[in-house]
Design an enzyme around this catalytic site. Structure first.
Site, PDB file in Angstrom:
ATOM      1  N   SER A   1      -7.370   2.575   4.957  1.00 40.71           N
ATOM      2  CA  SER A   1      -6.277   1.842   5.573  1.00 40.71           C
ATOM      3  C   SER A   1      -6.809   0.892   6.633  1.00 40.71           C
ATOM      4  O   SER A   1      -7.689   1.255   7.429  1.00 40.71           O
ATOM      5  CB  SER A   1      -5.297   2.815   6.226  1.00 40.71           C
ATOM      6  OG  SER A   1      -4.391   2.137   7.062  1.00 40.71           O
TER       7      SER A   1
ATOM      8  N   CYS B   1       2.373  -8.950   3.164  1.00 40.77           N
ATOM      9  CA  CYS B   1       1.577  -7.732   3.165  1.00 40.77           C
ATOM     10  C   CYS B   1       0.116  -8.010   2.797  1.00 40.77           C
ATOM     11  O   CYS B   1      -0.248  -9.107   2.381  1.00 40.77           O
ATOM     12  CB  CYS B   1       2.209  -6.714   2.231  1.00 40.77           C
ATOM     13  SG  CYS B   1       1.686  -5.008   2.525  1.00 40.77           S
ATOM     14  N   ASP B   2      -0.698  -6.955   2.900  1.00 39.72           N
ATOM     15  CA  ASP B   2      -2.155  -7.066   2.945  1.00 39.72           C
ATOM     16  C   ASP B   2      -2.791  -7.982   1.903  1.00 39.72           C
ATOM     17  O   ASP B   2      -3.712  -8.738   2.206  1.00 39.72           O
ATOM     18  CB  ASP B   2      -2.787  -5.682   2.762  1.00 39.72           C
ATOM     19  CG  ASP B   2      -2.428  -4.717   3.872  1.00 39.72           C
ATOM     20  OD1 ASP B   2      -1.532  -5.024   4.665  1.00 39.72           O
ATOM     21  OD2 ASP B   2      -3.038  -3.644   3.931  1.00 39.72           O
ATOM     22  N   LYS B   3      -2.363  -7.893   0.663  1.00 40.03           N
ATOM     23  CA  LYS B   3      -3.094  -8.570  -0.414  1.00 40.03           C
ATOM     24  C   LYS B   3      -2.606  -9.990  -0.671  1.00 40.03           C
ATOM     25  O   LYS B   3      -3.232 -10.734  -1.420  1.00 40.03           O
ATOM     26  CB  LYS B   3      -2.996  -7.760  -1.717  1.00 40.03           C
ATOM     27  CG  LYS B   3      -3.351  -6.281  -1.570  1.00 40.03           C
ATOM     28  CD  LYS B   3      -4.702  -6.072  -0.910  1.00 40.03           C
ATOM     29  CE  LYS B   3      -5.007  -4.589  -0.699  1.00 40.03           C
ATOM     30  NZ  LYS B   3      -4.178  -3.942   0.324  1.00 40.03           N
TER      31      LYS B   3
ATOM     32  N   CYS C   1       2.993  -4.401   8.718  1.00 42.88           N
ATOM     33  CA  CYS C   1       2.708  -3.361   9.707  1.00 42.88           C
ATOM     34  C   CYS C   1       2.394  -3.990  11.064  1.00 42.88           C
ATOM     35  O   CYS C   1       1.607  -4.933  11.157  1.00 42.88           O
ATOM     36  CB  CYS C   1       1.523  -2.513   9.254  1.00 42.88           C
ATOM     37  SG  CYS C   1       1.781  -1.673   7.686  1.00 42.88           S
TER      38      CYS C   1
ATOM     39  N   ASP D   1       0.819  -1.205   0.000  1.00 41.91           N
ATOM     40  CA  ASP D   1       0.000   0.000   0.000  1.00 41.91           C
ATOM     41  C   ASP D   1       0.860   1.264   0.000  1.00 41.91           C
ATOM     42  O   ASP D   1       0.546   2.247  -0.676  1.00 41.91           O
ATOM     43  CB  ASP D   1      -0.912   0.021   1.225  1.00 41.91           C
ATOM     44  CG  ASP D   1      -2.064  -0.958   1.110  1.00 41.91           C
ATOM     45  OD1 ASP D   1      -1.942  -1.928   0.340  1.00 41.91           O
ATOM     46  OD2 ASP D   1      -3.084  -0.762   1.794  1.00 41.91           O
TER      47      ASP D   1
END
Length: 560
Positions: free
Chosen positions: A470, A122-124, A194, A81
């Site tokens: 976010s 990470c997120d995805k 994160c 991101d």
């Protein structure tokens, strides 16, 4: 053991040419008869989230070999991101989730491999990997590859969330450039995702609740001894999983999705988990309405953990207290404990002995942090399908807000308007054109939200947007992911400056208080990006609505 689909008939053309390739790579005929495992690695030097994955892939490959398999490392796109939102109006972020699933399909299905060990960072990556696992229905274990260590600045804890929020404050003159620079230099002390209950850690926990990750493996500090132990255990387990032919669709049942949503609600997870879990359910073709689950379970599931940024507890303390397994243990009376997991056992059996080490960090059902949901789905004349609101853990009661609209069609326009003083207390900032087709790819609406906080307007100005937010934090009343989006003809396309908007989180409604006859006379605003000729153009033409997880699929077709 079931016959391996990767073992081609000796003497055939596929067998011969593959043998020639693999012999040149150093494989023996004995190796070529073993279970062939894809090690799905989204490694990248563009972001710290992924910078440690090559080392993890090497350890996983060794563990697979020791268990009697052969590992083949494959690569996918690796979206961050904070890095990849710079181009395409931010559209490369959500759309990359689906690109990950297609990358995996092309490599694994094309080569007819037998199973997958996916390195989620990470997120995805976690949702994209789960989508591919559900689509291909091949034995799969997801490995959560850890959160990043954080630093300190000016004697205070400092992480990437603080930097993101600090940038909004700097834009409004609340902190100096030197302060923002110092924060950015100290926030990230190593690789990993994160360090908070953002989208990445939320989805790692969801993988465990779904039964697709080993029990007790999430969340975990990146490169810690525990993470390496989990990687080795997963590498060993995937070989057995292939031999037992235990496939994702046997695990990704309606009961498993209910378990995952229960876990998300109990830990105040990222609102992005809603569309990601719906996308996985779509690929699994199990008929689950994840949005409906969040609505139905919202008032039944209490808040058991208040992890930063939703509460005061650092992610390290949550992990030490028991992490996802400890959370699920406390939730066991609300769960379908008969659901099976990648261990081959039931969730209930996996949770045996997983009682949290600290019941203050992960509380029991009888003594929660609160019973009011922090992930709230709203509907109404402004959001006929859905909108999503993330509330603070310490919110005493669901707030409401009514005020005149101030409309912007780009995040930068909103930032400029805020800086010019055009956004004032009592208004509802409307940010549209950021949905899956409008961006295309779904734009990020967080910068204006953080800028509002920097301007001291949190709670004084509400936000309504069809963009995404976010997973780390939202401030004040922010209705995100409004659907149908403006570009698809949703009511947001009809909103004009001065229109009265009402958001009531007690009744869970978001309404546009304009007479129907006046709306009927208006022309919708439809001047949104077309995506050009590349990937975003393909995404725009094939993306389904959020209620179908925003998966990419040609209209009128279904997954086989």
């Amino acid at each position: 053991m079931t016959d391996l689909r990767s073992n081609y008939t000796v003497g055939t053309s596929p067998w011969a040419v593959r043998r020639a390739q693999w012999r040149a790579l150093g494989l023996t005929d004995e190796d070529m008869a073993k279970p062939k495992i894809a090690i799905v690695n989204s490694s990248s030097q563009l972001a710290t989230c992924y910078s440690h994955l090559d080392d993890i892939a090497a350890v996983a490959k060794k563990a697979i070999a020791e268990a009697g398999g052969i590992g083949f490392e494959i690569r996918t796109v690796a979206p961050s991101d904070f890095i990849h939102s710079a181009g395409g109006r931010g559209g490369y972020i959500l759309s990359a989730r689906d690109l990950i699933s297609h990358d995996i399909e092309a490599a694994v299905e094309g080569a007819q491999l037998d199973g997958m060990l996916t390195l989620a960072s990470c997120d995805k990556t976690a949702p994209g990997q789960l989508m591919a696992a559900a689509r291909l229905d091949l034995p799969t274990v997801v490995v959560g590859c850890g959160y990043q260590p954080c630093g300190t600045f000016a004697g205070r804890h400092c992480d990437i969330e603080d930097v993101f929020l600090g940038a909004g404050h700097h834009a409004q003159g609340r902190i100096t450039l030197d302060e923002l620079t110092g924060m950015s230099e100290n926030a990230v002390a190593g690789p990993g995702v994160c360090a908070g209950m953002g989208t990445a850690n939320s989805m790692h926990i969801a993988c465990e609740a779904l039964g697709m990750a080993l029990p007790g493996s999430t969340p975990v500090l990146a490169n810690s001894p525990k993470m390496w132990d989990d990687v080795r255990a997963a590498g060993s387990r995937i070989v057995d999983l292939v031999r037992q032919d235990l496939r994702p669709r046997a695990l990704l049942t309606p009961e498993a999705f209910e378990n995952a949503v229960t876990a998300m609600l109990s830990v105040s997870a990222s609102i992005n988990s809603v569309k990601h879990l719906q996308a996985v359910a779509e690929e699994a073709q199990c008929g689950v309405d994840v949005y409906g689950l969040y609505e139905r379970l919202a008032d039944r599931v209490p808040l058991l953990a208040a992890v930063r940024p939703n509460g005061p507890v650092p992610i390290e303390e949550f992990e030490a207290a028991g992490g996802a397994a400890g959370l699920l243990w406390q939730l066991r009376d609300l769960l379908h404990t008969e659901a099976r997991t990648v261990t081959g056992r039931t969730l209930g059996e996996d949770l045996d002995g997983r009682q949290p080490a600290d019941p203050e960090v992960i509380r029991p059902l009888t003594r929660p942090h609160g019973r009011r949901p922090t992930i709230v789905l709203v509907r109404g004349s402004l959001a006929p399908a859905t909108g999503i609101v993330k509330l603070a853990v310490d919110e005493e009661r669901p707030p409401s807000f009514t005020g005149p609209a101030k409309v912007y069609d780009t995040p930068q326009g909103a930032l400029d308007g805020l800086k010019a003083g055009d956004v004032r207390p009592g208004q509802v900032l409307v940010l549209r054109g950021l949905g899956p087709t409008g961006t295309p790819g779904m734009g990020m609406a967080s910068r204006p939200v953080f800028a509002l906080d920097g301007a001291g307007l949190t709670g004084q100005v509400a936000v309504v947007t069809d963009g995404q937010l976010s997973g780390l934090v939202n401030k004040g009343i922010v209705v995100g992911e409004v659907s149908p989006e403006a570009a698809a003809g949703g009511p947001l396309a009809l909103v004009r400056d001065g229109d009265t908007i009402s958001v009531d989180l007690t009744t869970r409604r978001a309404d546009l208080l304009v007479p129907d006859e006046e709306l009927a006379a208006r022309t919708p605003v439809t001047a949104y990006a077309d995506g050009g000729r590349g990937w975003l153009s393909v995404y725009r033409r094939t993306v389904r609505p959020l209620q179908q997880g925003a998966v990419t699929l040609e209209e009128g077709t279904t997954r086989a």
